[in-house]
Structures are given as C-alpha cells and as structure tokens.
Scaffold this motif. Structure first.
Motif, PDB file in Angstrom:
ATOM      1  N   PHE A   1       7.968 -13.264  -8.467  1.00 42.37           N
ATOM      2  CA  PHE A   1       6.602 -13.114  -8.322  1.00 42.37           C
ATOM      3  C   PHE A   1       5.822 -14.759  -7.982  1.00 42.37           C
ATOM      4  O   PHE A   1       5.294 -14.921  -7.087  1.00 42.37           O
ATOM      5  N   VAL A   2       6.386 -15.877  -9.063  1.00 45.52           N
ATOM      6  CA  VAL A   2       6.289 -16.665  -8.310  1.00 45.52           C
ATOM      7  C   VAL A   2       6.488 -17.592  -6.694  1.00 45.52           C
ATOM      8  O   VAL A   2       6.487 -18.079  -6.536  1.00 45.52           O
ATOM      9  N   LEU A   3       8.439 -17.431  -6.715  1.00 49.89           N
ATOM     10  CA  LEU A   3       8.554 -17.469  -5.600  1.00 49.89           C
ATOM     11  C   LEU A   3       8.557 -16.346  -4.933  1.00 49.89           C
ATOM     12  O   LEU A   3       9.098 -16.403  -3.230  1.00 49.89           O
ATOM     13  N   GLU A   4       7.436 -16.228  -5.045  1.00 45.50           N
ATOM     14  CA  GLU A   4       7.021 -14.147  -3.529  1.00 45.50           C
ATOM     15  C   GLU A   4       8.254 -14.264  -2.975  1.00 45.50           C
ATOM     16  O   GLU A   4       8.546 -13.758  -1.871  1.00 45.50           O
ATOM     17  N   ARG A   5       8.819 -13.212  -3.816  1.00 46.01           N
ATOM     18  CA  ARG A   5      10.376 -12.690  -3.786  1.00 46.01           C
ATOM     19  C   ARG A   5      10.179 -10.868  -3.629  1.00 46.01           C
ATOM     20  O   ARG A   5      10.384 -10.688  -4.450  1.00 46.01           O
ATOM     21  N   PRO A   6       9.002 -10.239  -3.043  1.00 40.98           N
ATOM     22  CA  PRO A   6       8.894  -8.926  -3.136  1.00 40.98           C
ATOM     23  C   PRO A   6      10.422  -8.142  -3.238  1.00 40.98           C
ATOM     24  O   PRO A   6      10.728  -6.837  -3.609  1.00 40.98           O
ATOM     25  N   ALA A   7      11.498  -8.592  -2.190  1.00 42.04           N
ATOM     26  CA  ALA A   7      12.748  -7.771  -2.146  1.00 42.04           C
ATOM     27  C   ALA A   7      13.248  -7.434  -3.350  1.00 42.04           C
ATOM     28  O   ALA A   7      13.414  -6.291  -4.125  1.00 42.04           O
ATOM     29  N   TYR A   8      13.139  -9.278  -3.926  1.00 44.45           N
ATOM     30  CA  TYR A   8      13.973  -8.365  -5.209  1.00 44.45           C
ATOM     31  C   TYR A   8      13.683  -7.549  -6.076  1.00 44.45           C
ATOM     32  O   TYR A   8      14.052  -6.403  -7.202  1.00 44.45           O
ATOM     33  N   LEU A   9      12.159  -8.320  -5.875  1.00 45.81           N
ATOM     34  CA  LEU A   9      11.089  -6.925  -7.327  1.00 45.81           C
ATOM     35  C   LEU A   9      11.602  -5.462  -6.675  1.00 45.81           C
ATOM     36  O   LEU A   9      11.912  -5.026  -7.414  1.00 45.81           O
TER      37      LEU A   9
ATOM     38  N   THR B   1       3.422  -5.935  -1.808  1.00 45.98           N
ATOM     39  CA  THR B   1       2.440  -7.024  -0.866  1.00 45.98           C
ATOM     40  C   THR B   1       2.311  -7.807  -1.913  1.00 45.98           C
ATOM     41  O   THR B   1       1.431  -7.787  -2.913  1.00 45.98           O
ATOM     42  N   LEU B   2       2.773  -9.408  -2.085  1.00 43.19           N
ATOM     43  CA  LEU B   2       2.458 -10.051  -3.098  1.00 43.19           C
ATOM     44  C   LEU B   2       0.649 -10.568  -2.589  1.00 43.19           C
ATOM     45  O   LEU B   2       1.007 -11.371  -1.230  1.00 43.19           O
TER      46      LEU B   2
END
Length: 130
Positions: free
Chosen positions: A47-55, A69-70
């Motif tokens: 979340f901090v690094l804005e990695r929606p694919a990992y989430l 979408t973050l």
C-alpha cells in the motif's frame, strides 16, 4: 544505508529492518511470505509503495476483487501489529493499526485480518474493522 522497510519491522536490537531484508523479497522477488504476519506487513508495504498487483496476487481468489485502485492522496504513516493469532496450521488472524493522512487529516485503520495458507502459500482473505 538502505531505506527502512515501510512495515516498521525491527531487528533483534530494536532497529528498523531495511526494506531489502524485510518485505522486498515478497514484493520484488516472488518469495512467498512464511507466515500471516509477514504477509500482513508486506501488504502494508505494498500500500505504501503503491503496488496494487502485489495486493491482488496476495489476496485469496474467493474474496479478491477483479481490480484494485489505490488512492494516491493517502500518505501512510505507520503500522502497528497488535496481535497475531494462529487458528490452526493453515488459518491465522493479524490485528493491526495503520495510520495515514488524507488531505492533511490523520486517520487510523484498525482491523483484524484473516489469512489462509492455500497450497503452502499464505493469502489474505478479508478483514473486520475494529
């Protein structure tokens, strides 16, 4: 010196672990988190690094949304793990507080997240706001 991991995990001496030695293997190198707490921490870092694919990849298929979408307006400030509960060998809960700022206003997200180990891999199922 490398950057501290966003998840805030500390080493045995009480110093912040470097991102490379903490969540980077999960986010950047495809290593599976060894337990529910590590997965929770890596998801916070995502979340901090804005990695929606990992989430999305670390979310169980039965509850995963089709897309994520973050909000770029969120500034994450810190994560505190309040408790880790092992239900059995393949189920666990992690209680946490994540602090953030949106539009200059401080916010707190307190949640109890549920995790399952599916085919040897820990995955996020869902969370209950506390």
């Amino acid at each position: 010196m490398s950057q501290p991991c966003p998840c805030g995990r500390l080493n045995a001496r009480g110093r912040p672990l470097a991102f490379e030695n903490c969540c980077a293997p999960y986010l950047d190198h495809g290593v599976d988190a060894p337990d529910a707490e590590s997965l929770m921490r890596s998801r916070y870092s995502a979340f901090v690094l804005e990695r929606p694919a990992y989430l999305l990849a670390s979310w169980h298929a039965t509850t995963r949304p089709p897309e994520l979408t973050l909000d770029p307006g969120i500034k994450w400030l810190g994560l505190a793990i309040k408790g880790v509960k092992s239900i059995d060998a393949d189920h666990a809960e992690v209680a946490f507080v994540a602090r953030s700022r949106v539009g200059g206003r401080g916010q707190r997200l307190e949640e109890r997240s549920r995790f399952v180990r599916d085919d040897g891999r820990w995955l996020y199922i869902d969370g209950e706001i506390v």
